[in-house]
Motif scaffolding. Structure first.
Motif, PDB file in Angstrom:
ATOM      1  N   SER A 178     -15.903  -5.662  -5.659  1.00 23.11           N
ATOM      2  CA  SER A 178     -15.076  -4.722  -4.911  1.00 23.11           C
ATOM      3  C   SER A 178     -13.803  -5.428  -4.468  1.00 23.11           C
ATOM      4  O   SER A 178     -13.853  -6.542  -3.944  1.00 23.11           O
ATOM      5  N   PHE A 179     -12.698  -4.753  -4.687  1.00 23.60           N
ATOM      6  CA  PHE A 179     -11.381  -5.286  -4.335  1.00 23.60           C
ATOM      7  C   PHE A 179     -10.617  -4.235  -3.543  1.00 23.60           C
ATOM      8  O   PHE A 179     -10.845  -3.034  -3.706  1.00 23.60           O
ATOM      9  N   LYS A 180      -9.680  -4.702  -2.731  1.00 23.85           N
ATOM     10  CA  LYS A 180      -8.745  -3.797  -2.085  1.00 23.85           C
ATOM     11  C   LYS A 180      -7.471  -3.844  -2.907  1.00 23.85           C
ATOM     12  O   LYS A 180      -6.940  -4.913  -3.191  1.00 23.85           O
ATOM     13  N   GLY A 181      -6.991  -2.677  -3.330  1.00 25.40           N
ATOM     14  CA  GLY A 181      -5.761  -2.604  -4.103  1.00 25.40           C
ATOM     15  C   GLY A 181      -4.550  -2.731  -3.200  1.00 25.40           C
ATOM     16  O   GLY A 181      -4.661  -2.676  -1.973  1.00 25.40           O
ATOM     17  N   SER A 182      -3.379  -2.891  -3.808  1.00 20.63           N
ATOM     18  CA  SER A 182      -2.162  -2.989  -3.002  1.00 20.63           C
ATOM     19  C   SER A 182      -1.869  -1.676  -2.282  1.00 20.63           C
ATOM     20  O   SER A 182      -1.068  -1.641  -1.344  1.00 20.63           O
ATOM     21  N   ASP A 183      -2.535  -0.586  -2.686  1.00 21.26           N
ATOM     22  CA  ASP A 183      -2.422   0.694  -1.987  1.00 21.26           C
ATOM     23  C   ASP A 183      -3.449   0.810  -0.861  1.00 21.26           C
ATOM     24  O   ASP A 183      -3.612   1.867  -0.264  1.00 21.26           O
ATOM     25  N   LEU A 184      -4.179  -0.291  -0.584  1.00 25.67           N
ATOM     26  CA  LEU A 184      -5.183  -0.418   0.475  1.00 25.67           C
ATOM     27  C   LEU A 184      -6.452   0.400   0.222  1.00 25.67           C
ATOM     28  O   LEU A 184      -7.277   0.553   1.110  1.00 25.67           O
ATOM     29  N   ASP A 223       0.796   2.420 -12.320  1.00 26.13           N
ATOM     30  CA  ASP A 223       1.890   3.069 -11.581  1.00 26.13           C
ATOM     31  C   ASP A 223       2.414   2.190 -10.441  1.00 26.13           C
ATOM     32  O   ASP A 223       2.656   2.663  -9.333  1.00 26.13           O
ATOM     33  N   GLY A 224       2.540   0.897 -10.700  1.00 20.82           N
ATOM     34  CA  GLY A 224       3.072  -0.031  -9.707  1.00 20.82           C
ATOM     35  C   GLY A 224       2.071  -0.472  -8.651  1.00 20.82           C
ATOM     36  O   GLY A 224       2.422  -1.189  -7.721  1.00 20.82           O
ATOM     37  N   VAL A 225       0.818  -0.050  -8.783  1.00 23.45           N
ATOM     38  CA  VAL A 225      -0.226  -0.433  -7.820  1.00 23.45           C
ATOM     39  C   VAL A 225      -1.099  -1.504  -8.445  1.00 23.45           C
ATOM     40  O   VAL A 225      -1.650  -1.313  -9.520  1.00 23.45           O
ATOM     41  N   ASP A 226      -1.197  -2.645  -7.775  1.00 25.28           N
ATOM     42  CA  ASP A 226      -2.097  -3.720  -8.208  1.00 25.28           C
ATOM     43  C   ASP A 226      -3.506  -3.295  -7.798  1.00 25.28           C
ATOM     44  O   ASP A 226      -3.830  -3.247  -6.610  1.00 25.28           O
ATOM     45  N   LEU A 227      -4.339  -2.928  -8.783  1.00 27.05           N
ATOM     46  CA  LEU A 227      -5.648  -2.345  -8.488  1.00 27.05           C
ATOM     47  C   LEU A 227      -6.623  -3.321  -7.838  1.00 27.05           C
ATOM     48  O   LEU A 227      -7.435  -2.930  -7.010  1.00 27.05           O
ATOM     49  N   TYR A 228      -6.592  -4.580  -8.233  1.00 29.73           N
ATOM     50  CA  TYR A 228      -7.532  -5.570  -7.713  1.00 29.73           C
ATOM     51  C   TYR A 228      -6.762  -6.684  -7.019  1.00 29.73           C
ATOM     52  O   TYR A 228      -6.778  -7.834  -7.432  1.00 29.73           O
TER      53      TYR A 228
END
Length: 77
Positions: free
Chosen positions: A7-13, A48-53
Motif C-alpha cells: 500500500s502506497f500513498k499517491g501524490s494525490d494523497l 495524469d501527472g499523479v505519482d501513484l506510488y
C-alpha cells in the motif's frame, strides 16, 4: 494462495494498492521496506501527472483459500 499487497500513498494523497502473486513469503520487514522505497523512488507509475506510488504506507501477506460448495473438485493434472 499467498500474495504480497503493498500500500502506497499517491501524490494525490489517496491510498493505492499493488498486489503481487507468487512471492517469496519469507521476506523480512527490512527487505519489503527497501523494495517499497525503491518502487517509490523509481516513479514508474504515473497517471495524469499523479505519482501513484509516492510514499510507502503498509505491506501485508494476503492468504486466500478456495472452498468447493458443489460438484467434484477439479482434478490435479
Amino acid at each position: 494462495m499467498k500474495a504480497l499487497e503493498l500500500s502506497f500513498k499517491g501524490s494525490d494523497l489517496r491510498i493505492k494498492h499493488l498486489r503481487l502473486k507468487y512471492v517469496n513469503t519469507e521476506l523480512t520487514t527490512p527487505e519489503v521496506e527497501s523494495l517499497m522505497k525503491q518502487i517509490a523512488a523509481a516513479k514508474l507509475f504515473n497517471k495524469d501527472g499523479v505519482d501513484l506510488y509516492a510514499t510507502p504506507v503498509r505491506a501485508d501477506i494476503i492468504e486466500t483459500t478456495k472452498t468447493t460448495l458443489m460438484g467434484d473438485p477439479a482434478p490435479i493434472a
